[in-house]
Scaffold this motif. Sequence first.
Motif, PDB file in Angstrom:
ATOM      1  N   ALA A 190     -11.030  65.216  41.883  1.00 14.19           N
ATOM      2  CA  ALA A 190      -9.960  65.429  40.802  1.00 14.19           C
ATOM      3  C   ALA A 190      -8.545  65.621  41.246  1.00 14.19           C
ATOM      4  CB  ALA A 190     -10.485  66.637  39.833  1.00 14.19           C
ATOM      5  N   ARG A 191      -8.743  66.491  42.328  1.00  9.93           N
ATOM      6  CA  ARG A 191      -7.133  67.010  43.030  1.00  9.93           C
ATOM      7  C   ARG A 191      -6.454  65.670  43.719  1.00  9.93           C
ATOM      8  NH1 ARG A 191      -9.243  70.291  46.172  1.00  9.93           N
ATOM      9  NH2 ARG A 191      -8.234  72.147  44.978  1.00  9.93           N
ATOM     10  N   ARG A 192      -7.417  64.838  44.390  1.00  7.41           N
ATOM     11  CA  ARG A 192      -6.751  63.426  44.714  1.00  7.41           C
ATOM     12  C   ARG A 192      -6.372  62.548  43.639  1.00  7.41           C
ATOM     13  NH1 ARG A 192     -10.123  61.478  49.938  1.00  7.41           N
ATOM     14  NH2 ARG A 192     -10.116  63.423  51.155  1.00  7.41           N
ATOM     15  N   ALA A 193      -6.938  62.626  42.348  1.00  8.33           N
ATOM     16  CA  ALA A 193      -6.783  61.834  41.408  1.00  8.33           C
ATOM     17  C   ALA A 193      -5.420  62.459  40.791  1.00  8.33           C
ATOM     18  CB  ALA A 193      -7.915  61.932  40.286  1.00  8.33           C
ATOM     19  N   ALA A 194      -5.105  63.622  40.586  1.00  5.89           N
ATOM     20  CA  ALA A 194      -4.055  64.479  40.163  1.00  5.89           C
ATOM     21  C   ALA A 194      -2.854  64.145  40.800  1.00  5.89           C
ATOM     22  CB  ALA A 194      -4.339  65.717  40.094  1.00  5.89           C
ATOM     23  N   ARG A 195      -3.066  64.061  42.414  1.00  3.93           N
ATOM     24  CA  ARG A 195      -1.961  63.714  43.437  1.00  3.93           C
ATOM     25  C   ARG A 195      -1.603  62.256  43.142  1.00  3.93           C
ATOM     26  NH1 ARG A 195      -4.439  67.034  48.614  1.00  3.93           N
ATOM     27  NH2 ARG A 195      -3.684  69.076  47.945  1.00  3.93           N
ATOM     28  N   GLY A 196      -2.677  61.443  42.949  1.00  4.14           N
ATOM     29  CA  GLY A 196      -2.183  60.094  42.736  1.00  4.14           C
ATOM     30  C   GLY A 196      -1.563  59.841  41.579  1.00  4.14           C
ATOM     31  N   ARG A 197      -1.780  60.433  40.564  1.00  4.95           N
ATOM     32  CA  ARG A 197      -0.954  60.398  39.351  1.00  4.95           C
ATOM     33  C   ARG A 197       0.309  60.926  39.161  1.00  4.95           C
ATOM     34  NH1 ARG A 197      -5.467  61.954  34.209  1.00  4.95           N
ATOM     35  NH2 ARG A 197      -7.046  60.240  35.205  1.00  4.95           N
ATOM     36  N   ILE A 198       0.700  62.034  40.084  1.00  7.33           N
ATOM     37  CA  ILE A 198       1.941  62.448  40.141  1.00  7.33           C
ATOM     38  C   ILE A 198       2.762  61.634  40.906  1.00  7.33           C
ATOM     39  CG2 ILE A 198       3.281  64.362  41.442  1.00  7.33           C
ATOM     40  CD1 ILE A 198       1.030  66.291  40.594  1.00  7.33           C
ATOM     41  N   ASP A 199       2.095  61.045  42.068  1.00 12.63           N
ATOM     42  CA  ASP A 199       3.036  60.094  42.982  1.00 12.63           C
ATOM     43  C   ASP A 199       3.158  58.645  41.871  1.00 12.63           C
ATOM     44  OD1 ASP A 199       2.740  61.667  44.815  1.00 12.63           O
ATOM     45  OD2 ASP A 199       1.027  60.660  45.830  1.00 12.63           O
ATOM     46  N   ALA A 200       2.262  58.412  41.222  1.00 14.19           N
ATOM     47  CA  ALA A 200       2.868  57.188  40.273  1.00 14.19           C
ATOM     48  C   ALA A 200       3.650  57.665  39.301  1.00 14.19           C
ATOM     49  CB  ALA A 200       1.460  56.722  39.616  1.00 14.19           C
ATOM     50  N   PHE A 201       3.643  58.670  38.694  1.00 15.90           N
ATOM     51  CA  PHE A 201       4.773  59.184  37.671  1.00 15.90           C
ATOM     52  C   PHE A 201       6.195  59.072  38.794  1.00 15.90           C
ATOM     53  CE2 PHE A 201       7.653  62.185  35.588  1.00 15.90           C
ATOM     54  CZ  PHE A 201       7.581  61.718  34.555  1.00 15.90           C
ATOM     55  N   ARG A 202       6.257  59.557  39.700  1.00 16.82           N
ATOM     56  CA  ARG A 202       7.399  59.667  40.535  1.00 16.82           C
ATOM     57  C   ARG A 202       8.071  58.367  41.078  1.00 16.82           C
ATOM     58  NH1 ARG A 202       8.895  64.523  42.761  1.00 16.82           N
ATOM     59  NH2 ARG A 202      10.009  63.431  44.490  1.00 16.82           N
ATOM     60  N   THR A 203       6.916  57.352  41.046  1.00 13.32           N
ATOM     61  CA  THR A 203       7.415  56.055  41.425  1.00 13.32           C
ATOM     62  C   THR A 203       7.764  55.490  40.148  1.00 13.32           C
ATOM     63  OG1 THR A 203       5.444  55.871  43.102  1.00 13.32           O
ATOM     64  CG2 THR A 203       6.427  53.816  42.061  1.00 13.32           C
ATOM     65  N   SER A 204       7.454  55.709  38.873  1.00 11.65           N
ATOM     66  CA  SER A 204       8.110  55.238  37.696  1.00 11.65           C
ATOM     67  C   SER A 204       9.371  55.437  37.502  1.00 11.65           C
ATOM     68  CB  SER A 204       7.082  55.532  36.780  1.00 11.65           C
ATOM     69  OG  SER A 204       5.752  55.073  36.630  1.00 11.65           O
ATOM     70  N   VAL A 205       9.525  56.864  37.648  1.00 12.55           N
ATOM     71  CA  VAL A 205      11.320  57.363  37.714  1.00 12.55           C
ATOM     72  C   VAL A 205      12.043  56.747  38.554  1.00 12.55           C
ATOM     73  CG1 VAL A 205      12.588  59.510  37.825  1.00 12.55           C
ATOM     74  CG2 VAL A 205      10.323  59.515  36.839  1.00 12.55           C
ATOM     75  N   GLU A 206      11.715  56.671  39.819  1.00 15.34           N
ATOM     76  CA  GLU A 206      12.352  55.785  40.770  1.00 15.34           C
ATOM     77  C   GLU A 206      12.565  54.428  40.525  1.00 15.34           C
ATOM     78  OE1 GLU A 206      10.116  56.488  44.312  1.00 15.34           O
ATOM     79  OE2 GLU A 206      10.670  58.552  44.510  1.00 15.34           O
ATOM     80  N   ALA A 207      11.410  53.701  39.945  1.00 14.61           N
ATOM     81  CA  ALA A 207      11.884  52.307  39.513  1.00 14.61           C
ATOM     82  C   ALA A 207      12.741  52.069  38.468  1.00 14.61           C
ATOM     83  CB  ALA A 207      10.290  51.624  39.211  1.00 14.61           C
ATOM     84  N   GLU A 208      12.581  53.175  37.338  1.00 12.66           N
ATOM     85  CA  GLU A 208      13.541  52.991  36.406  1.00 12.66           C
ATOM     86  C   GLU A 208      15.246  53.374  36.739  1.00 12.66           C
ATOM     87  OE1 GLU A 208      14.689  52.810  32.409  1.00 12.66           O
ATOM     88  OE2 GLU A 208      12.873  52.299  33.312  1.00 12.66           O
ATOM     89  N   THR A 209      15.166  54.361  37.723  1.00 13.22           N
ATOM     90  CA  THR A 209      16.490  54.515  38.408  1.00 13.22           C
ATOM     91  C   THR A 209      16.832  53.302  38.849  1.00 13.22           C
ATOM     92  OG1 THR A 209      15.867  56.949  38.523  1.00 13.22           O
ATOM     93  CG2 THR A 209      17.881  56.362  39.849  1.00 13.22           C
ATOM     94  N   ARG A 210      16.280  52.734  39.694  1.00 11.29           N
ATOM     95  CA  ARG A 210      16.707  51.356  40.487  1.00 11.29           C
ATOM     96  C   ARG A 210      17.373  50.576  39.502  1.00 11.29           C
ATOM     97  NH1 ARG A 210      12.297  52.574  44.145  1.00 11.29           N
ATOM     98  NH2 ARG A 210      11.345  51.132  42.939  1.00 11.29           N
ATOM     99  N   ARG A 211      16.447  50.295  38.381  1.00 10.90           N
ATOM    100  CA  ARG A 211      16.791  49.075  37.420  1.00 10.90           C
ATOM    101  C   ARG A 211      18.235  49.426  36.881  1.00 10.90           C
ATOM    102  NH1 ARG A 211      16.694  48.700  31.851  1.00 10.90           N
ATOM    103  NH2 ARG A 211      15.814  50.774  31.660  1.00 10.90           N
TER     104      ARG A 211
END
Length: 475
Positions: A190-211
């Motif tokens: 569960a801890r690794r899944a949570a970290r993966g979801r946090i990283d995925a959300f940060r990636t989405s914010v960065e991708a939106e910013t680049r766009r």
Amino acid sequence: MVTGSGVDPDVAGAAPHGLPGHLVGFVEALRARGIPVGPSETVDAGRVVTVIDLMDREVLREGLACSLLRRTTHRATFDGLFDLWFPVAVGQRSATAEDIEIPHAPDGTVDIAALREMLAELLSRDDAGDLLDRMAAQLVEQLGQYQSARGPSFSAYQALKDVQPQTLLAKILAGLANGPGTSEFDTEVARRAARGRIDAFRTSVEAETRRRVAERIGRERVAGYGVARQAEDVDFLRASERELTELRRSSQRLARILASRLAVRRRHSRRGEIDLRKTLRKSMSTGGVPIDLVNKKPRPGRPELVLLCDISGSVAGFSNFTLLLVSALREQFSRVRIFAFVDRTDEVTRFFDPRTQLDSALTAIFTESDVIGYDGHSDYGSALTSFATDFPDAVTSRSSLLILGDGRTNYRDPELETLRTLVGTAKHAHWLNPEPVRQWGSGDSAADRYREVIEMHECRSAGQLTEVVSRLLPV
């Protein structure tokens, strides 16, 4: 794709030649970032877009990836460029009935505490992927804007600095946990899944910013600094920890490339030079016409490699990777001796074998070898002197000497005469410098003085290093 509002499609970078021209521009961007895409792959990509549903962006992404990419290591760069050339929207995303509202305080400002609670609740859900993407877009729009010197712009740091999703791990775990009887294994999953979801959300914010930024300054400029580089193109002295890790993973592949090039050169060298005397003598039977060429029998030597490497912190990324690369090439030489130094030189060959990890070898070097003499600052003059004094038999007339380092001596005596003696003894001698040529001789760098004694080569990236080493290593 979703079309937003507030940006003219022409300003946003619509292709003047339609979809074919847009696809060609995308291929050119891939090439500019070091991904080899040939005409056949481009034609295949053109065929792909004629048979898939262009309204399904993820199908388009996978179709182009299958037709254009040759290695899995190219995928991160491909995805970054795909998001710029095939954006999810143009301008501000239009609100839909499925969107969630970011909570606001009575004074109209964003309620950060309520927003963090909402984000933690969404990250603990398995079906919130689309909602998280829409939240990322709203975060960039409402929290990520700032005034730059060239007008309004967007920043992923600005959007996330108050939300701090990385601090929500405990709340997300509480939503993922199955109860008090959960095992340690399930908790770690569960801890690794949570970290993966946090990283995925940060990636989405960065991708939106680049766009959003790409719509204002151009996607080519954003691609130059905002898209992941290929491991081979990363500057050793500016590489992040993630990029250095990727470099280490690619070392075996680069070692195979170098080994194949050395094998080709070795086969060519076995042919030998033309023996003019024997060729003319043999031509007497054909009326003096040299139809059959006679080659001299080559006398291949047993190549020996001596590596003298600066392992101080200023060039750690470059030295570590080069040591790993040379260690992987050891079977190509009859003998390899590796010496390391900071301000003293010691032989560290014993720490490198096919079964030893690089991190373990470097730890052993600093704890078990004598590479630090006085104050632990780089001193090339002292290192060269101790190398020549303590290991007088290391460099012989059969040796190829490779020196790795930036040549920054902390304003101490560079001991040019000692280096000149070593170069005169060795069969080949080369210096690999990770700094750009324009910086040689600046500040405390003695590279401009060393290059008068030994042939010096700029090696700022793994790709450049591979090209240089493949030309310099003896056969």
